[in-house]
Design an enzyme around this catalytic site. Structure first.
Site, PDB file in Angstrom:
ATOM      1  N   ASP A  53      52.035  36.642  31.468  1.00  0.00           N
ATOM      2  CA  ASP A  53      52.718  35.618  32.264  1.00  0.00           C
ATOM      3  C   ASP A  53      52.731  34.255  31.583  1.00  0.00           C
ATOM      4  OD1 ASP A  53      53.248  37.541  34.093  1.00  0.00           O
ATOM      5  OD2 ASP A  53      52.327  36.517  35.803  1.00  0.00           O
ATOM      6  N   ASN A  95      57.960  39.512  34.794  1.00  0.00           N
ATOM      7  CA  ASN A  95      57.729  39.541  36.238  1.00  0.00           C
ATOM      8  C   ASN A  95      56.846  38.351  36.622  1.00  0.00           C
ATOM      9  OD1 ASN A  95      57.867  40.465  38.837  1.00  0.00           O
ATOM     10  ND2 ASN A  95      56.482  42.211  38.553  1.00  0.00           N
ATOM     11  N   ASP A 319      45.720  36.827  47.092  1.00  0.00           N
ATOM     12  CA  ASP A 319      45.439  37.692  45.945  1.00  0.00           C
ATOM     13  C   ASP A 319      44.040  38.292  46.041  1.00  0.00           C
ATOM     14  OD1 ASP A 319      47.918  37.192  45.049  1.00  0.00           O
ATOM     15  OD2 ASP A 319      47.339  36.081  43.250  1.00  0.00           O
ATOM     16  N   GLU A 347      54.156  41.487  43.096  1.00  0.00           N
ATOM     17  CA  GLU A 347      54.504  42.337  41.964  1.00  0.00           C
ATOM     18  C   GLU A 347      55.059  43.681  42.417  1.00  0.00           C
ATOM     19  OE1 GLU A 347      52.364  40.062  41.976  1.00  0.00           O
ATOM     20  OE2 GLU A 347      51.869  39.319  39.971  1.00  0.00           O
ATOM     21  N   HIS A 392      48.949  44.325  38.177  1.00  0.00           N
ATOM     22  CA  HIS A 392      47.625  44.050  37.604  1.00  0.00           C
ATOM     23  C   HIS A 392      46.526  44.028  38.652  1.00  0.00           C
ATOM     24  CE1 HIS A 392      48.189  39.516  38.506  1.00  0.00           C
ATOM     25  NE2 HIS A 392      49.192  40.168  39.050  1.00  0.00           N
ATOM     26  N   ARG A 393      46.801  43.435  39.816  1.00  0.00           N
ATOM     27  CA  ARG A 393      45.729  43.299  40.815  1.00  0.00           C
ATOM     28  C   ARG A 393      45.347  44.647  41.432  1.00  0.00           C
ATOM     29  NH1 ARG A 393      44.232  38.658  40.178  1.00  0.00           N
ATOM     30  NH2 ARG A 393      45.674  36.953  39.862  1.00  0.00           N
ATOM     31  N   LYS A 418      49.078  41.347  32.419  1.00  0.00           N
ATOM     32  CA  LYS A 418      49.862  40.286  33.059  1.00  0.00           C
ATOM     33  C   LYS A 418      49.025  39.010  33.209  1.00  0.00           C
ATOM     34  CE  LYS A 418      53.193  39.790  36.783  1.00  0.00           C
ATOM     35  NZ  LYS A 418      52.971  38.492  37.372  1.00  0.00           N
TER      36      LYS A 418
END
Ligand code: DC
Length: 647
Positions: A53, A95, A319, A347, A392-393, A418
């Site tokens: 990112d 993204n 998040d 995402e 990613h999370r 990311k």
């Protein structure tokens, strides 16, 4: 470029402990890059996150003509003082929402011709609310494909801020952040009004905080109105250090709370400007022990071993809330995560994805429009493959399942690039504390060598013989016969022992010296013959395995307790040499000693330790032999450290 792995398998039978230095925050990194690019003057950015990112943001800014010098530890941006030199560019932003939204706003005010696009998922993430706000003030933005979604074509517009700008706040706070970051470019007075309840407010606070660092103060009335004075202009603060990533910290803090801990995250502290730092409050409310300093936060599991089920509004930490969804698997009942509707526009549709993956692990999950209700299974299903949806999370938060002690497979783990390319390396380091196993007969000097190696490396130290000695002493004090295997095993399981500094306490009584008596040595060698006793001490011994590492010494450290040890050493000396060392020790302490009797006792104990049916004392095929009859302690220590440095 590194090839993306299909999957990674994780299991953490030993819990988690240690410390992690967090990479820079994504939210802060991308905001700081943009502010530095718009500002007047040079900005030295330290601890900038290196990830996909931030790469998109850096490349976009370079395409717009901003001079950026990237070095390993510092990135220097020469600000364009508001106006990008390139008036035409075609920007691909993957993204990265933190690049796409603010750049849309900035370029809409930049009097040029630009195209902004991203990956397929980016083209499914709504941007209409931001575009409407910008069009209302005169920007010329057109949808290249689907109404309301990227890609976008931007042309020069006539910007007029005489009327307040309205923007919706209930889908993504990034729309408001984008406007706030961009409006100082106009130098006009501006008023922004937020329609609807503003979500994810802490992210707007990060924006305001960083704008202030670059010299622009925004006045606000609650969370509904924001005002910029005419002539506002960004000026470089010269140097800025990016805080560690608080969302990334959530996985490690949760690991400490679930896997014993302590786990310390370096790079964020109690005064962090990131909202996700509040995740530690949530963990604390569940029962975890949290310690906070200016530079770090640390988490440990509660003594009772489990966390409380919870019912929380998590809108302020969207998040890190995903981490709590996985933590819910370990709680003592049904947990509810509320007010997380904007998970759907991230995402991936995170509400649906999290529900699907949690169910695979055996949880019952109710998915509402803006909430999740999670009931953990009695036992987490082993060997499940978690799909990660290029998010990613999702990959990071499901790694925590490994702390249940069952293996979990994470598909496409490198999607973490990311925001946190090193994630699985950092996580593995917490669950994989290296072990040096040193076995050998009584009196070989392994205790002294092991302790000194542990001190030299800063590792934890386990004297497993002391545990057998404690069982023997405890049995004697409770009048339990040395033949009664099941009673001895019960004593071993619930041994009321405490290791404090270099002393050992049994039922609160200091027994450091008492367990070294010859009679206790004798009894220990007898109780150690019972498989039930050995089994009872197994978990207690394995629990010593903590980051940064463990030096464990005994008879079966390499063969049974830590067969995966990074280094195995079999340390021995002739029976005569050992008897003589023991003789000297006793005489030095002013005690009576007879060399012949000591030699006979040692030989008998050797025979018992090597001849027993379970876990007999023997050198493993993969152990290094360290014969110390003619070596000093210091030479023995050096040799072990040399071997370890080569592992
Ligand atoms: O290392 P030490 O002398 O303190 O050990 C005391 C007794 O405990 C010894 O007779 C062997 C036994 N023991 C064992 O069986 N397995 C171990 N890992 C450690 C010690």
């Amino acid at each position: 470029m590194k090839q993306r792995r299909d999957c990674i398998d994780l299991v953490a039978p030993f819990g988690a402990a240690g410390s992690v230095t967090l990479p820079g925050s994504k939210s802060i990194s991308n905001r700081v890059l943009l502010l530095a690019a718009l500002a007047e003057g040079k900005t030295e950015i330290h601890h900038l996150l290196a990830s996909e990112d931030t790469r998109y943001m850096l490349d976009a800014l370079k395409s717009l003509g901003v001079a950026i010098d990237e070095q390993t530890s510092v990135c220097t941006v020469t600000g364009a003082a508001g106006i990008f030199s390139r008036r035409e560019a075609d920007l691909f932003l993957g993204n990265a929402g933190t690049a796409f939204r603010p750049l849309t706003a900035v370029l809409a005010l930049a009097s040029g011709n630009y195209r902004l696009s991203g990956v397929a998922r980016m083209h499914e993430r709504p941007i209409g609310d931001l575009v409407n706000a910008l069009r209302a003030m005169g920007a010329d933005i057109r949808y290249a494909d689907k109404e309301g979604y990227p890609p976008l074509n931007i042309f020069p517009g006539e910007i007029d801020l005489s009327a307040p700008v309205s923007v919706r706040g209930d889908v993504s706070s990034q729309f408001l952040t984008a406007l706030l970051l961009a409006l100082p470019l106009t130098r006009q007075e501006a008023v922004i009004r937020v329609d609807g309840d503003l979500v994810s407010r802490p992210y707007v606070e990060i924006t305001l905080n960083l704008m202030a660092r670059f010299g622009v103060t925004v006045a606000r009335d609650g969370w509904h109105e924001f005002r910029l004075v005419a002539g506002s202009q960004y000026r470089s603060p010269g140097r800025i250090t990016v805080e560690g990533d608080a969302s990334g910290a959530s996985y490690f803090l949760a690991a400490g709370a679930l896997g014993g801990g302590p786990v310390r995250v370096n790079g964020i502290g109690r005064d962090s400007i990131q909202g996700d730092v509040r995740f530690s409050d949530a963990l604390e409310a569940l029962g975890a022990h949290i310690d906070r300093d200016e530079e770090w936060i640390q988490a440990r599991a509660p003594a009772r071993g489990y966390l409380d089920a919870f019912d929380l509004d998590l809108n302020h930490i969207p998040d890190a809330a995903m981490t709590l969804a996985v933590v819910a698997l370990f709680c003592n009942g049904t947990s509810k995560l509320r007010n997380i509707a904007n998970w759907r526009v991230k995402e991936t549709d995170r509400l649906a994805a999290m529900a699907t993956e949690l169910r695979k692990l055996g949880a019952s999950v109710e998915e509402g429009n803006d909430c999740l209700e999670i009931t953990p299974p009695d036992t987490i299903s082993p060997g499940v493959s978690i799909d990660t949806y290029d998010d990613h999370r999702i990959a990071m938060c499901f790694s925590l399942v490994a702390l249940s002690g069952v293996a979990v497979r994470i598909n496409d783990p490198d999607c973490v690039a990311k925001t946190y390319p090193q994630y699985f390396e950092d996580f593995s380091q917490l669950i994989d504390a290296p072990v040096i196993a040193i076995d050998g007969p009584s009196g070989s000097g392994k205790g002294t060598v092991a302790k000194r190696v542990a001190d030299a490396l800063g590792f934890h130290y386990l004297d497993s013989g002391a545990l057998y000695r404690l069982v023997a002493l405890h049995a004697e004090r409770n009048r339990v016969g040395l033949h009664n295997a099941s009673s001895l095993a019960a004593l071993a399981r619930d041994l009321p022992v405490e290791f404090r500094d270099s002393d050992i306490y049994l039922s609160g009584d200091c027994v450091t010296d008492a367990i070294r008596a010859e009679s206790v040595s004798e009894a220990a060698s007898r109780v150690a013959q019972f498989p039930e006793v050995r089994q009872s001490l197994m978990k207690r011994q394995r629990d010593f395995r903590r980051a940064p590492g463990l030096v464990a010494e005994g008879r079966d450290m390499a063969s049974v307790v830590f067969p995966e040890a990074a280094l195995k050493v079999y340390l021995t000396a002739s029976a005569e040499a050992r008897a003589e060392r023991r003789y000297k020790q006793l005489i030095e302490k002013g005690l009576d000693a007879n060399l012949a009797t000591l030699l006979r006792d040692i030989q008998q104990r050797d025979a018992r330790d090597s001849g027993r049916s379970v876990a007999p004392l023997e050198k493993c095929a993969d152990s290094q032999l360290l014969e110390t009859t003619n070596l000093s302690i210091a030479e023995g220590v050096d040799q072990v450290i040399r071997w370890f440095s080569k592992t």
